[in-house]
Design a protein around this motif. Structure first.
Motif, PDB file in Angstrom:
ATOM      1  N   SER A 241       0.823  -1.206   0.000  1.00  0.00           N
ATOM      2  CA  SER A 241       0.000   0.000   0.000  1.00  0.00           C
ATOM      3  C   SER A 241       0.858   1.256   0.000  1.00  0.00           C
ATOM      4  CB  SER A 241      -0.923  -0.007   1.216  1.00  0.00           C
ATOM      5  OG  SER A 241      -1.663   1.191   1.296  1.00  0.00           O
ATOM      6  N   THR A 242       1.942   1.241   0.786  1.00  0.00           N
ATOM      7  CA  THR A 242       2.838   2.396   0.832  1.00  0.00           C
ATOM      8  C   THR A 242       3.510   2.615  -0.514  1.00  0.00           C
ATOM      9  OG1 THR A 242       3.251   2.003   3.187  1.00  0.00           O
ATOM     10  CG2 THR A 242       4.821   3.397   2.015  1.00  0.00           C
ATOM     11  N   THR A 243       3.952   1.539  -1.137  1.00  0.00           N
ATOM     12  CA  THR A 243       4.590   1.643  -2.456  1.00  0.00           C
ATOM     13  C   THR A 243       3.642   2.201  -3.489  1.00  0.00           C
ATOM     14  OG1 THR A 243       6.031  -0.230  -1.936  1.00  0.00           O
ATOM     15  CG2 THR A 243       5.772   0.329  -4.256  1.00  0.00           C
ATOM     16  N   GLU A 244       2.370   1.822  -3.381  1.00  0.00           N
ATOM     17  CA  GLU A 244       1.372   2.311  -4.335  1.00  0.00           C
ATOM     18  C   GLU A 244       0.914   3.732  -4.023  1.00  0.00           C
ATOM     19  OE1 GLU A 244       0.784   0.781  -6.917  1.00  0.00           O
ATOM     20  OE2 GLU A 244       1.254  -1.315  -6.560  1.00  0.00           O
ATOM     21  N   GLY A 245       1.461   4.338  -3.018  1.00  0.00           N
ATOM     22  CA  GLY A 245       1.096   5.707  -2.675  1.00  0.00           C
ATOM     23  C   GLY A 245      -0.015   5.803  -1.655  1.00  0.00           C
ATOM     24  N   GLY A 246      -0.365   4.675  -1.028  1.00  0.00           N
ATOM     25  CA  GLY A 246      -1.442   4.665  -0.041  1.00  0.00           C
ATOM     26  C   GLY A 246      -2.746   4.242  -0.673  1.00  0.00           C
ATOM     27  N   MET A 247      -3.136   2.995  -0.457  1.00  0.00           N
ATOM     28  CA  MET A 247      -4.374   2.481  -1.051  1.00  0.00           C
ATOM     29  C   MET A 247      -5.560   3.019  -0.262  1.00  0.00           C
ATOM     30  SD  MET A 247      -3.489   0.487  -3.634  1.00  0.00           S
ATOM     31  CE  MET A 247      -4.723  -0.757  -3.904  1.00  0.00           C
ATOM     32  N   ALA A 248      -6.263   3.974  -0.848  1.00  0.00           N
ATOM     33  CA  ALA A 248      -7.450   4.572  -0.233  1.00  0.00           C
ATOM     34  C   ALA A 248      -8.337   5.078  -1.355  1.00  0.00           C
ATOM     35  CB  ALA A 248      -7.056   5.705   0.717  1.00  0.00           C
ATOM     36  N   PHE A 249      -9.531   5.517  -1.003  1.00  0.00           N
ATOM     37  CA  PHE A 249     -10.467   5.927  -2.048  1.00  0.00           C
ATOM     38  C   PHE A 249      -9.984   7.212  -2.721  1.00  0.00           C
ATOM     39  CE2 PHE A 249     -14.231   8.069  -3.712  1.00  0.00           C
ATOM     40  CZ  PHE A 249     -14.745   7.068  -4.516  1.00  0.00           C
ATOM     41  N   HIS A 250      -9.747   7.132  -4.017  1.00  0.00           N
ATOM     42  CA  HIS A 250      -9.381   8.280  -4.844  1.00  0.00           C
ATOM     43  C   HIS A 250     -10.131   8.142  -6.162  1.00  0.00           C
ATOM     44  CE1 HIS A 250      -5.950   9.030  -2.168  1.00  0.00           C
ATOM     45  NE2 HIS A 250      -5.649   7.759  -2.293  1.00  0.00           N
ATOM     46  N   VAL A 251     -10.698   9.239  -6.649  1.00  0.00           N
ATOM     47  CA  VAL A 251     -11.320   9.214  -7.972  1.00  0.00           C
ATOM     48  C   VAL A 251     -10.200   9.407  -8.999  1.00  0.00           C
ATOM     49  CG1 VAL A 251     -13.027  10.240  -9.489  1.00  0.00           C
ATOM     50  CG2 VAL A 251     -13.475  10.097  -7.027  1.00  0.00           C
ATOM     51  N   ASN A 252      -9.783   8.309  -9.591  1.00  0.00           N
ATOM     52  CA  ASN A 252      -8.614   8.295 -10.473  1.00  0.00           C
ATOM     53  C   ASN A 252      -9.011   8.188 -11.948  1.00  0.00           C
ATOM     54  OD1 ASN A 252      -5.716   8.303 -10.610  1.00  0.00           O
ATOM     55  ND2 ASN A 252      -5.779   6.147 -11.170  1.00  0.00           N
ATOM     56  N   ALA A 319     -11.329  -3.316 -12.671  1.00  0.00           N
ATOM     57  CA  ALA A 319     -11.016  -1.913 -12.945  1.00  0.00           C
ATOM     58  C   ALA A 319     -11.076  -1.060 -11.683  1.00  0.00           C
ATOM     59  CB  ALA A 319     -11.975  -1.359 -13.990  1.00  0.00           C
ATOM     60  N   PHE A 320     -11.859  -1.497 -10.692  1.00  0.00           N
ATOM     61  CA  PHE A 320     -12.114  -0.663  -9.519  1.00  0.00           C
ATOM     62  C   PHE A 320     -10.841  -0.179  -8.824  1.00  0.00           C
ATOM     63  CE2 PHE A 320     -12.863  -0.120  -4.967  1.00  0.00           C
ATOM     64  CZ  PHE A 320     -13.845   0.861  -4.989  1.00  0.00           C
ATOM     65  N   PRO A 321      -9.878  -1.043  -8.477  1.00  0.00           N
ATOM     66  CA  PRO A 321      -8.702  -0.535  -7.753  1.00  0.00           C
ATOM     67  C   PRO A 321      -7.893   0.474  -8.558  1.00  0.00           C
ATOM     68  CG  PRO A 321      -8.353  -2.802  -8.448  1.00  0.00           C
ATOM     69  CD  PRO A 321      -9.798  -2.497  -8.679  1.00  0.00           C
ATOM     70  N   TYR A 322      -7.887   0.344  -9.894  1.00  0.00           N
ATOM     71  CA  TYR A 322      -7.101   1.258 -10.722  1.00  0.00           C
ATOM     72  C   TYR A 322      -7.835   2.566 -11.002  1.00  0.00           C
ATOM     73  CZ  TYR A 322      -4.226  -2.840 -11.390  1.00  0.00           C
ATOM     74  OH  TYR A 322      -3.422  -3.927 -11.170  1.00  0.00           O
ATOM     75  N   LEU A 323      -9.137   2.573 -10.817  1.00  0.00           N
ATOM     76  CA  LEU A 323      -9.911   3.799 -11.036  1.00  0.00           C
ATOM     77  C   LEU A 323     -10.257   4.522  -9.744  1.00  0.00           C
ATOM     78  CD1 LEU A 323     -12.432   2.624 -13.808  1.00  0.00           C
ATOM     79  CD2 LEU A 323     -10.319   3.916 -14.099  1.00  0.00           C
ATOM     80  N   PHE A 324     -10.180   3.814  -8.597  1.00  0.00           N
ATOM     81  CA  PHE A 324     -10.661   4.430  -7.358  1.00  0.00           C
ATOM     82  C   PHE A 324      -9.784   4.194  -6.130  1.00  0.00           C
ATOM     83  CE2 PHE A 324     -14.476   3.706  -9.968  1.00  0.00           C
ATOM     84  CZ  PHE A 324     -14.946   5.003 -10.044  1.00  0.00           C
ATOM     85  N   LEU A 325      -8.663   3.494  -6.249  1.00  0.00           N
ATOM     86  CA  LEU A 325      -7.859   3.238  -5.057  1.00  0.00           C
ATOM     87  C   LEU A 325      -6.425   3.738  -5.151  1.00  0.00           C
ATOM     88  CD1 LEU A 325      -8.970  -0.361  -3.975  1.00  0.00           C
ATOM     89  CD2 LEU A 325      -9.787   1.854  -3.139  1.00  0.00           C
ATOM     90  N   ILE A 326      -5.980   4.200  -6.321  1.00  0.00           N
ATOM     91  CA  ILE A 326      -4.625   4.725  -6.464  1.00  0.00           C
ATOM     92  C   ILE A 326      -4.700   6.108  -7.093  1.00  0.00           C
ATOM     93  CG2 ILE A 326      -3.549   2.446  -6.615  1.00  0.00           C
ATOM     94  CD1 ILE A 326      -3.442   2.765  -9.623  1.00  0.00           C
ATOM     95  N   THR A 327      -3.560   6.798  -7.138  1.00  0.00           N
ATOM     96  CA  THR A 327      -3.547   8.183  -7.631  1.00  0.00           C
ATOM     97  C   THR A 327      -2.708   8.342  -8.895  1.00  0.00           C
ATOM     98  OG1 THR A 327      -1.688   8.688  -6.166  1.00  0.00           O
ATOM     99  CG2 THR A 327      -3.909   9.121  -5.327  1.00  0.00           C
ATOM    100  N   TYR A 328      -2.367   7.262  -9.552  1.00  0.00           N
ATOM    101  CA  TYR A 328      -1.612   7.335 -10.797  1.00  0.00           C
ATOM    102  C   TYR A 328      -2.186   6.307 -11.761  1.00  0.00           C
ATOM    103  CZ  TYR A 328       0.818   3.156  -9.104  1.00  0.00           C
ATOM    104  OH  TYR A 328       1.113   1.906  -8.649  1.00  0.00           O
ATOM    105  N   SER A 329      -1.665   6.277 -12.976  1.00  0.00           N
ATOM    106  CA  SER A 329      -2.274   5.385 -13.963  1.00  0.00           C
ATOM    107  C   SER A 329      -1.259   4.987 -15.020  1.00  0.00           C
ATOM    108  CB  SER A 329      -3.480   6.064 -14.621  1.00  0.00           C
ATOM    109  OG  SER A 329      -4.197   5.148 -15.424  1.00  0.00           O
ATOM    110  N   ALA A 330      -1.615   3.961 -15.767  1.00  0.00           N
ATOM    111  CA  ALA A 330      -0.854   3.504 -16.927  1.00  0.00           C
ATOM    112  C   ALA A 330      -1.843   2.806 -17.850  1.00  0.00           C
ATOM    113  CB  ALA A 330       0.268   2.559 -16.525  1.00  0.00           C
ATOM    114  N   PRO A 331      -1.669   2.913 -19.155  1.00  0.00           N
ATOM    115  CA  PRO A 331      -2.627   2.278 -20.072  1.00  0.00           C
ATOM    116  C   PRO A 331      -2.792   0.784 -19.842  1.00  0.00           C
ATOM    117  CG  PRO A 331      -1.194   3.793 -21.263  1.00  0.00           C
ATOM    118  CD  PRO A 331      -0.641   3.693 -19.877  1.00  0.00           C
ATOM    119  N   ARG A 332      -1.737   0.098 -19.425  1.00  0.00           N
ATOM    120  CA  ARG A 332      -1.802  -1.359 -19.276  1.00  0.00           C
ATOM    121  C   ARG A 332      -2.649  -1.803 -18.083  1.00  0.00           C
ATOM    122  NH1 ARG A 332       3.282   0.213 -17.362  1.00  0.00           N
ATOM    123  NH2 ARG A 332       3.693  -0.382 -15.179  1.00  0.00           N
ATOM    124  N   PHE A 333      -2.903  -0.907 -17.124  1.00  0.00           N
ATOM    125  CA  PHE A 333      -3.611  -1.308 -15.914  1.00  0.00           C
ATOM    126  C   PHE A 333      -5.006  -1.858 -16.203  1.00  0.00           C
ATOM    127  CE2 PHE A 333      -1.187   1.812 -12.913  1.00  0.00           C
ATOM    128  CZ  PHE A 333      -0.061   1.018 -13.039  1.00  0.00           C
TER     129      PHE A 333
END
Length: 487
Positions: A241-252, A319-333
């Motif tokens: 979670s720390t590596t991912e920037g803190g897994m929490a609700f974010h509208v990504n 899709a949920f964790p990549y759209l709502f739990l992190i604050t960055y993105s990549a096309p492959r996600f």
């Protein structure tokens, strides 16, 4: 309540009557997928690996020290490429093997759906997914997201076929085992709708132990590593979670949209949207998915609702964790979600085209839209793959320059870009802070006098304090300066 999925059976052919040969549409799509990669991707990436690729490949490459393997990663991709790396260090050979494997896997996983959707619809789904530039780029890369996508397509297909086919449960367990090895968190998000469906539908309840058993066996290595390297499951999850920037609700969602046509990693995601006219398909996906679900609910006689609802549910879950739990993105996600969404969308398209005279006015626009989508993706692919090759070539250029400065194996490289450069240089890598921190400053300095050592510093940044008396060597064409201790 019970739901039975009808598996299409072809009527027996009378004796003496030749059955017309079916066009192998799905095989043709898989061959085209491989051909596009060989023509437009591999020429740009034939001799270099990307940053994350070097991490996965180095784990079982006997010629180089293994790069630091951070807590969020799973080792399935490393297992996949290990046989190739045991034989050769050729990146081109690795690329070609992965092209063949990815094309064969595309055929195999979508073929699972052929009894559920039919030949043409299955092939169209594979075409819609394989036609995405991100899927074409990922086919020859040693990265996990495409293989999670394949696992998701196969797992949902075998789950739906399970009540009428005795071996389907075992195939389901095997696919989930492999998917868990490739990326454990994504396998969990995939399994969640499957378990809910199995509990809610009486005919599916026999699948529960196979879903849980497949994941449990696939997670054994990850759990063992959690205790061996990170102090337990809870600590590994916390570090992840720390590596991912803190897994929490974010509208990504906006970040995912902005990164749709690149860059390959949008972190921090401050880039402007490129080619917005080529992102309309992404914005149309929710509408198409809703239309497919509504059509399936209205016409249950033609096909059970679960055949449409389950892949949609699993796509949303993945899709949920990549759209709502992190604050960055990549096309492959989002590749796993795209792969599952391609199935109901393809069914919607084929139904519309084959609906007879009532749908005749829609046939031409639908075919034009599909063709335009494939054409725009093909137009983006060369530029994106060239950009990936350029960035990776920078790592290789830095590695060659360091070798010429005397930083040769056994050696150690540190700095923000140490991992990929060290792999190309044949050196070990280490960082004292950040997501890939693997060594304390004291342990790092203990090695300075014992082996060739270099610190990579990007343009505009200050060198570390311990390197203030070291000799700077600007590395041409890389935007880095290497600081090497005087001997």
């Amino acid at each position: 309540m019970t739901t039975t999925v009808v598996v299409e059976r072809r009527p027996a052919t009378p004796v003496g009557v030749r059955r017309p040969r079916r066009v192998p549409w799905l095989a043709l799509v898989a061959c085209a997928y491989a051909a596009v990669q060989l023509a437009l991707v591999v020429p740009h990436t034939a001799h270099v690996l990307g940053w994350d690729e070097t991490v996965y490949v180095s784990q079982y490459d006997p010629r180089v020290p293994a790069a630091y393997f951070s807590s969020p990663r799973s080792r399935g991709v490393s297992f996949l490429v290990a046989p190739v790396m045991a034989v050769t260090d050729s990146v081109l050979a690795l690329r070609i093997v992965l092209v063949v494997l990815s094309a064969a896997a595309l055929y195999a996983v979508f073929r699972v759906w052929r009894p559920l959707l039919g030949d043409v619809t299955t092939a169209l789904a594979a075409l819609l997914f394989g036609g995405l530039w991100s899927a074409q780029l990922a086919g020859s890369q040693a990265m996990p997201n495409l293989w999670v996508a394949y696992g998701a397509v196969a797992a949902v297909g075998w789950f739906l076929r399970a009540p009428g086919e005795p071996r389907a449960h075992w195939w389901l367990a095997g696919v989930l085992l492999a998917t868990t090895l490739v990326r454990l968190p994504d396998a969990g998000w995939l399994a969640l709708p499957l378990l809910i469906g199995a509990v809610c539908l009486r005919a599916r309840r026999r699948a529960v132990p196979f879903v849980l058993g497949g994941m449990a066996v696939g997670a054994v290595q990850w759990v063992a590593e959690a205790y061996a390297r990170f102090g337990g499951i809870g600590e590994r999850l916390h570090r992840s979670s720390t590596t991912e920037g803190g897994m929490a609700f974010h509208v990504n969602v906006a970040h995912a949209w902005h990164s749709l046509n690149g860059p390959q990693l949008c972190r921090p995601c401050t880039v402007p949207l490129t080619r917005p006219e080529l992102t309309l398909w992404w914005l149309a996906l929710p509408l198409l998915a809703a239309l497919a679900l509504g059509r399936a609910a209205h016409d249950r006689k033609a096909r059970p609702l679960a055949v449409t609802a389950l892949p949609l549910s699993c796509a949303l879950s993945l899709a949920f964790p990549y759209l709502f739990l992190i604050t960055y993105s990549a096309p492959r996600f989002l590749l796993p979600a795209y792969a599952l969404l391609s199935l109901p969308v393809a069914a919607l398209v084929t139904r519309a085209v084959s609906a007879g005279r009532r749908a005749a006015p829609l046939t031409a626009p639908i075919c034009l839209a599909v063709s335009a989508q494939l054409a725009t993706q093909a137009a983006l692919l060369p530029g994106v793959s060239a950009g990936v090759g350029t960035v990776s070539a920078r790592y290789q250029a830095a590695a060659h320059a360091l070798n010429s400065l005397g930083v040769r194996p056994p050696c150690l490289i540190t700095g923000p870009s140490a991992l990929p450069v060290a792999y190309d240089a044949g050196c070990a890598s280490a960082e004292t802070r950040g997501n890939n921190a693997s060594m304390s400053s004291g342990a790092l300095l203990d090695r300075v006098g014992r082996e060739p050592f270099a610190v990579l510093v990007p343009e505009g940044r200050q060198r570390p304090r311990f390197a203030r008396t070291w000799t700077p060597h600007p590395l041409p064409g890389t935007r880095w300066t290497a600081y090497v201790p005087r001997r």
